[in-house]
Write an enzyme that holds these catalytic residues in place. Structure first.
Site, PDB file in Angstrom:
ATOM      1  N   GLY A   1       0.944  -1.131   0.222  1.00 30.94           N
ATOM      2  CA  GLY A   1       0.285   0.262  -0.093  1.00 30.94           C
ATOM      3  C   GLY A   1       0.735   1.330  -0.277  1.00 30.94           C
ATOM      4  N   LEU A   2       0.545   2.190   0.573  1.00 33.99           N
ATOM      5  CA  LEU A   2       1.133   3.940   0.256  1.00 33.99           C
ATOM      6  C   LEU A   2       1.335   4.249  -0.670  1.00 33.99           C
ATOM      7  CD1 LEU A   2       3.420   2.387   3.801  1.00 33.99           C
ATOM      8  CD2 LEU A   2       1.341   4.144   4.062  1.00 33.99           C
ATOM      9  N   CYS A   3       0.458   4.229  -1.540  1.00 29.54           N
ATOM     10  CA  CYS A   3       0.200   4.523  -2.559  1.00 29.54           C
ATOM     11  C   CYS A   3      -0.490   5.228  -3.850  1.00 29.54           C
ATOM     12  CB  CYS A   3       1.185   3.644  -3.607  1.00 29.54           C
ATOM     13  SG  CYS A   3      -0.324   1.730  -3.983  1.00 29.54           S
ATOM     14  N   GLY A   4      -1.345   5.944  -2.474  1.00 31.89           N
ATOM     15  CA  GLY A   4      -2.538   6.410  -3.118  1.00 31.89           C
ATOM     16  C   GLY A   4      -3.835   5.768  -3.437  1.00 31.89           C
TER      17      GLY A   4
END
Length: 287
Positions: A86-89
C-alpha cells in the site's frame, strides 16, 4: 492545549515519520526511472503488434484463429493487476473500484465472474468471495517476460478449453508520475480491426507460410499484451507511491511546524508563569 512533554513527543514522532516518507519517496523515484523507461520502450512495439494481430484476425476464417472465436458469454475471467503493498494513494483502490463496476455490469447479465489476482491487494479485496480463481503475488519480486507469459498462457488455455468465454485485463495505465488511469482491456477473444468501409484493416504477405507465422505470432502477441499491462502497472505504482509520499512528507512538515509553534507558545507561557510566581513571591516576602 497539550502539555510540553506531549507536544515534544509528537514533534519527535512526526519527525521520524517524515524521515520514513521521504526515504520511500526517494526509493520510488529511483525505481520509477527504470520502470518508466521499460514501459516507454515497450508500449510502441506492443501497440503495433496488437494492431497487426487485430488486422490479421479480420482476414482469417474462424477456424484459422481460435483466439478470435466469439461465443455466448457465460464465464468471464478478470485479470486484476495490482500491487503487493500500500502507501501509494488511490493506485490499488482504483483497480478494485473498476473491478466492482465491471462485476456489477456482468452480474446484471447473469454472467459468472472469475478473478485472477496479480498482486496481494487485489487478492485481499476479493478473497472472501467465491470469484477468486487464482493469484500471483510473486511476479512483482522479479518482473520479467516469462512471468507474464505464464499468466497469458493460463488465460489462453482456459479460453481454448471453454472454461472462459471472455478474458479481460484491468490495470493502471501510466501517463506520468502524477496520473494513472484505471484501464479495462479485452484480452480474449481477439477483436478484429475493421475499417470504415467494413473491410479488413490491412493486407499482408506471409513468408514462409501463413499457418506457421500465425501459430507463433498470435500467442506471442497475446503474451506481450499481458507484459505491457504489467509494465504499465509497475510504473504506475512507483509514480503513485512517489507522489503519495511527497504529499505525506509535505503534510507532516506542515504539522511539525504548527506543533513547533504551539510548543514555543506553551513554553513561553510556562516561562512567563514562572517569572510571575517568582515576582509574586518576592513581593510577598517584602510585604
Amino acid at each position: 492545549m497539550a502539555n510540553l512533554k506531549e507536544l515534544r513527543n509528537r514533534i519527535v514522532s512526526i519527525g521520524s515519520t517524515m524521515q520514513i516518507t521521504s526515504a520511500m519517496k526517494m526509493v520510488s523515484a529511483a525505481k520509477l526511472k527504470k520502470a518508466q523507461d521499460g514501459i516507454t520502450q515497450m508500449r510502441p512495439y506492443a501497440n503495433k503488434l496488437k494492431d497487426i494481430l487485430s488486422n490479421v484476425s479480420a482476414t482469417l476464417e474462424a477456424s484459422e484463429n481460435v483466439y478470435a472465436e466469439e461465443r455466448e458469454v457465460k464465464n468471464v475471467l478478470l485479470i486484476l493487476v495490482n500491487s503487493n503493498r500500500g502507501l501509494c494513494g488511490a493506485f490499488n483502490s482504483s483497480i478494485v473500484k473498476k473491478a466492482k463496476t465491471i462485476i456489477s455490469e456482468y452480474e446484471g447479465q447473469n454472467v459468472n465472474i472469475h478473478i485472477k489476482a496479480v498482486g496481494k491487494k487485489a487478492y485481499d479485496a476479493f478473497r472472501k468471495t467465491p470469484m477468486i480463481h487464482s493469484e500471483n503475488n510473486a511476479i512483482w519480486g522479479d518482473l520479467h517476460f516469462e512471468g507474464a507469459a505464464e499468466i497469458a498462457e493460463e488465460a489462453m488455455e482456459g479460453f481454448l478449453n471453454g472454461t472462459w468465454d471472455r478474458v479481460e485485463i484491468v490495470y493502471n495505465h501510466f501517463r506520468n508520475a502524477a496520473i494513472q488511469i484505471a484501464t479495462r482491456e479485452q484480452f480474449l477473444p481477439v477483436v478484429p480491426t475493421v475499417s470504415e468501409e467494413g473491410a479488413a484493416g490491412g493486407d499482408y504477405i506471409y513468408e514462409p507460410s501463413k499457418e506457421e507465422i500465425l501459430s507463433d505470432l498470435i500467442p506471442t502477441s497475446l503474451k506481450i499484451q499481458v507484459f505491457k499491462a504489467l509494465l504499465d502497472s509497475n510504473a504506475s505504482e512507483h509514480g503513485a507511491r512517489m507522489t503519495a509520499m511527497h504529499k505525506a512528507t509535505d503534510n507532516a512538515n506542515d504539522l511539525k511546524n504548527q506543533l513547533t509553534l504551539d510548543y514555543n507558545k506553551a513554553r513561553q507561557a510556562a516561562i512567563t508563569n514562572e517569572i510571575l510566581e517568582i515576582v509574586g513571591g518576592a513581593e510577598a516576602l517584602n510585604g
